[in-house]
Design an enzyme around this catalytic site. Sequence first.
Site, PDB file in Angstrom:
ATOM      1  N   HIS A 179       9.075  -3.413 -13.248  1.00 55.50           N
ATOM      2  CA  HIS A 179       9.616  -2.027 -13.263  1.00 55.50           C
ATOM      3  C   HIS A 179      10.301  -1.681 -14.990  1.00 55.50           C
ATOM      4  O   HIS A 179      11.392  -1.696 -15.162  1.00 55.50           O
ATOM      5  CB  HIS A 179      10.925  -2.237 -12.515  1.00 55.50           C
ATOM      6  N   HIS A 232       6.500  -1.183  -1.847  1.00 53.04           N
ATOM      7  CA  HIS A 232       7.672  -2.047  -1.541  1.00 53.04           C
ATOM      8  C   HIS A 232       8.204  -2.308  -0.188  1.00 53.04           C
ATOM      9  O   HIS A 232       8.363  -1.074   0.264  1.00 53.04           O
ATOM     10  CB  HIS A 232       8.933  -1.567  -2.526  1.00 53.04           C
ATOM     11  N   GLU A 284      12.622  -5.321   2.169  1.00 52.30           N
ATOM     12  CA  GLU A 284      13.314  -6.127   1.007  1.00 52.30           C
ATOM     13  C   GLU A 284      14.677  -6.104   1.540  1.00 52.30           C
ATOM     14  O   GLU A 284      15.604  -5.582   1.064  1.00 52.30           O
ATOM     15  CB  GLU A 284      13.008  -5.295  -0.451  1.00 52.30           C
TER      16      GLU A 284
HETATM   17  N1  LIG Z   1      13.639  -4.736  -6.025  1.00 50.47           N
HETATM   18  C1  LIG Z   1      13.477  -3.339  -6.258  1.00 50.47           C
HETATM   19  C2  LIG Z   1      13.412  -2.380  -5.432  1.00 50.47           C
HETATM   20  C3  LIG Z   1      13.402  -1.324  -5.769  1.00 50.47           C
HETATM   21  N2  LIG Z   1      13.393  -1.059  -6.861  1.00 50.47           N
HETATM   22  C4  LIG Z   1      13.599  -1.727  -7.828  1.00 50.47           C
HETATM   23  O1  LIG Z   1      13.570  -1.498  -9.200  1.00 50.47           O
HETATM   24  N3  LIG Z   1      13.648  -3.082  -7.524  1.00 50.47           N
END
Ligand SMILES: Nc1ccnc(=O)[nH]1
Length: 438
Positions: free
Chosen positions: A83, A232, A235
């Site tokens: 990122h 993503h 998470e």
């Molecule tokens: N682990 C993350 C999830 C979403 N955005 C991020 O920068 N990092």
Amino acid sequence: MMSTGFAALPEAERYVLARATLPAAVAEGFDGADVGEGLMRADIVIADGRIEALRPAGSVTDLPLFDLDHGQVWPCFVDMHTHLDKGHILPRRSNPDGTFDGALEAVGADRDAHWSMADVTARMDFAIRGAYAHGTSLIRTHIDSVPPQFPTSWPAFAAMRDKWAGRVDLQAVALTPVDLYLDPAFRGRLVETVLEHGGILGGVTFMIPELATALDQLFYQASEHGLDIDLHVDETADPNARSLRAIAEAAIRAGYEGQVTVGHCCSLARQEADEADRTMDLVAEAGIAVVSLPMCNMYLQDRHPGRTPRWRGVTLLHEMASRGIATAVASDNTRDPFYAYGDLDAVEVFREAVRILQLDHPLDAAPRVLTTTPASVLRRPDVGRIKVGNSADLVLFKARSWTEFLSRPQSDRTVIRAGKAIDRTLPDYRELDSLFGL
Ligand SMILES: Nc1ccnc(=O)[nH]1
């Protein structure tokens, strides 16, 4: 002052890196003497910046040489999930409690307040200089693509890609909440921006009622425009986060022919075995690649103030690899509210990944996770491997065995680009002070 690491290379266009130890998993087209632990020995002949030949160790005697005395040689690294747009904001915006929600809120506030072209560019450049010095040659970054930010961050990324081309090649992914793909005006603008700047599509998936519809839109847009997808996914510790399965089903439903990558997939490790197995079977069937972000996952997952964490946060990488799924690891965030530390040092990522995911005993296949595998997933089979004809982009270590390699930070490594040692001096944090009013 230049710092080029421990190796004093010959001043010659044609020379040999003699008596090197190579992880066999990252060398192609050569079977050197097997010394166990997935390691082999070789002489590497370099000519005009390329790998001219791989020969039995100690056999090339008619060229200027640097004798590695069995030190390891790796290809330059591929860091496939970063990122760069939020990197290094930590001095002005820390995470109030170290949690995922705290990170989201802190980054949003910082983005709204500070992410000008100059700010984003300066931080990206700083981060890439470090990655280059550490020995990385290819980085994929996600770009927060929520209004009104992305008209700034995408041109900043494109400027950095031009500046660093050939030293650290850059790829970018649009990171946007998946429900925004349901909004025709937004997705039109997003696709246009991605196409204009040569990026790919992505986002973050949630268990929303319209998830399948949103994913169908994403896959449709990607197919229409010939774009790969990098998401993503799940998470979270919540076992009810099952968007990974929805993504695999959507890819199969769409007959999608591009490359899908999913990152994180933490909740998979919290589900019943039957359920996780079925999902991983579908991920394998859909040809989806998986990238684990072990440092960030261990930092954010299972964090509750005053309580000791009980799980490591990482996905089921071994079970995936055994199904033939392409599995990689990467840095993720560096010095921002999602992860307070990190320097885009692939050696650190490898060392931590080996410990957190137990990629050892045996280590044989492990070097692939930051080299050959992400290079292939990123459609750059020309990097991340030691192969005759490839550019001589190599990282030299004093360490011979795995225990020597993994026990020290390897700060004295030598990085060779197109056959020449580069300056490995890291950028000074003081250079960023002006961004933070210091
Ligand atoms: N682990 C993350 C999830 C979403 N955005 C991020 O920068 N990092």
